[in-house]
Design a protein around this motif. Structure first.
Motif, short mmCIF file in Angstrom:
data_model
loop_
_atom_site.label_atom_id
_atom_site.label_comp_id
_atom_site.label_asym_id
_atom_site.label_seq_id
_atom_site.Cartn_x
_atom_site.Cartn_y
_atom_site.Cartn_z
N ALA A 105 0.99 -1.19 0.00
CA ALA A 105 0.02 0.17 -0.02
C ALA A 105 0.79 1.17 -0.08
O ALA A 105 0.38 2.39 -0.19
N VAL A 106 2.04 0.96 0.04
CA VAL A 106 2.98 2.35 0.29
C VAL A 106 3.83 2.44 -1.03
O VAL A 106 4.41 1.55 -1.58
N THR A 107 3.94 3.56 -1.54
CA THR A 107 4.47 4.02 -2.79
C THR A 107 6.15 4.32 -2.85
O THR A 107 6.74 4.18 -3.77
N GLY A 108 6.39 4.61 -1.61
CA GLY A 108 8.04 4.84 -1.54
C GLY A 108 8.25 5.17 0.16
O GLY A 108 7.18 5.13 0.78
N GLY A 109 9.49 5.17 0.50
CA GLY A 109 9.53 5.57 1.53
C GLY A 109 11.20 5.12 2.30
O GLY A 109 11.98 4.93 1.44
N VAL A 110 11.36 5.25 3.62
CA VAL A 110 12.60 5.21 4.26
C VAL A 110 12.58 4.28 5.29
O VAL A 110 11.40 4.30 6.09
N THR A 111 13.39 3.45 5.51
CA THR A 111 13.57 2.72 6.85
C THR A 111 14.67 3.00 7.62
O THR A 111 15.90 3.03 7.34
N GLU A 112 14.35 3.16 8.89
CA GLU A 112 15.36 3.16 10.03
C GLU A 112 15.65 1.97 10.74
O GLU A 112 14.73 1.27 11.22
N ASN A 113 16.86 1.32 10.73
CA ASN A 113 17.25 -0.12 11.16
C ASN A 113 17.87 0.04 12.36
O ASN A 113 18.18 -0.89 13.08
N PHE A 114 18.37 1.39 12.75
CA PHE A 114 19.01 1.65 14.15
C PHE A 114 20.50 0.97 14.34
O PHE A 114 20.69 0.87 15.51
N ASN A 115 20.80 0.72 13.34
CA ASN A 115 22.37 0.17 13.27
C ASN A 115 23.34 1.05 13.17
O ASN A 115 24.59 0.70 13.28
#
Length: 208
Positions: A37-47
């Motif tokens: 349902a999401v067309t784009g984005g950023v992911t924070e993995n906390f690493n």
């Protein structure tokens, strides 16, 4: 007959348009469904920070998010490192996370929410997170869960959400956010379908 049905369809279409524009938060518990349902984005993995690093409002993560809490908030290798995903954000207290921009969708994986529970809140929305298994003794698949939403910018004012009533502590990872399309509520979709069905019926009567 046709004129009446067309009027009804116009009324239904207006209701659907108003419903889609109004605040409507769609909740997902499956990451793959949320991602669809999401067309784009950023992911924070906390690493980007080491295990044990204390997080404050001055801590800026590579994704642009910041996090503040009413007590200790830190980076932890607990749980997610056991499945090869490195560190996570650990909280034992009320916590607020601010995402950059005006995201209309966000989601995160979480683990070890097995005692007491916690609620997530943003704007006028509030919901308890589903409990998971206990990752303290051994890590199994039921120790992990996902929570995500697709909404509107008005639903997530300031790109901010918070966790409250954290009684035991848990960890979140893979916080993803970005753009998406808010899905109309099922009742609204059914109403539109009823209007279209009525129009089809009227057309069949006209040709018969």
């Amino acid at each position: 007959m046709i004129k009446n049905v067309v009027k009804s369809l116009v009324a239904v279409s207006t209701i659907v348009a108003c419903g889609a524009a109004a605040a409507s938060v769609v909740v997902y518990t499956d990451r793959s469904a949320w991602e669809a349902a999401v067309t784009g984005g950023v992911t924070e993995n906390f690493n980007s920070f080491a295990d044990g690093t204390v997080v404050t409002g001055a801590t800026l993560f590579p994704s642009g998010i910041t996090a503040t809490a009413s007590g200790t908030l830190d980076i932890s290798s607990f749980a997610f490192s056991a499945i090869g995903q490195g560190n996570a954000l650990r909280t034992f207290v009320n916590t607020t996370i601010v995402m950059p921009g005006s995201p209309v969708a966000f989601g995160f994986d979480y683990a070890d929410l097995d005692l007491g529970g916690a609620s997530i809140a943003f704007g006028t929305f509030s919901q308890a997170l589903a409990l998971t298994g206990d990752a303290d003794s051994s890590v199994t698949s039921d120790d992990f869960a996902f929570f995500g939403v697709v909404a509107t910018a008005a639903d997530i004012p300031g790109g901010t959400f918070s966790f409250t009533s954290v009684l035991e502590g848990f960890v979140i990872d893979n916080l993803s956010f970005g753009s998406g399309t808010a899905v109309p509520e099922p009742g609204t979709v059914a109403l539109l379908g009823l209007g279209l069905a009525g129009l089809g019926y009227a057309r069949r009567r006209r040709h018969s």
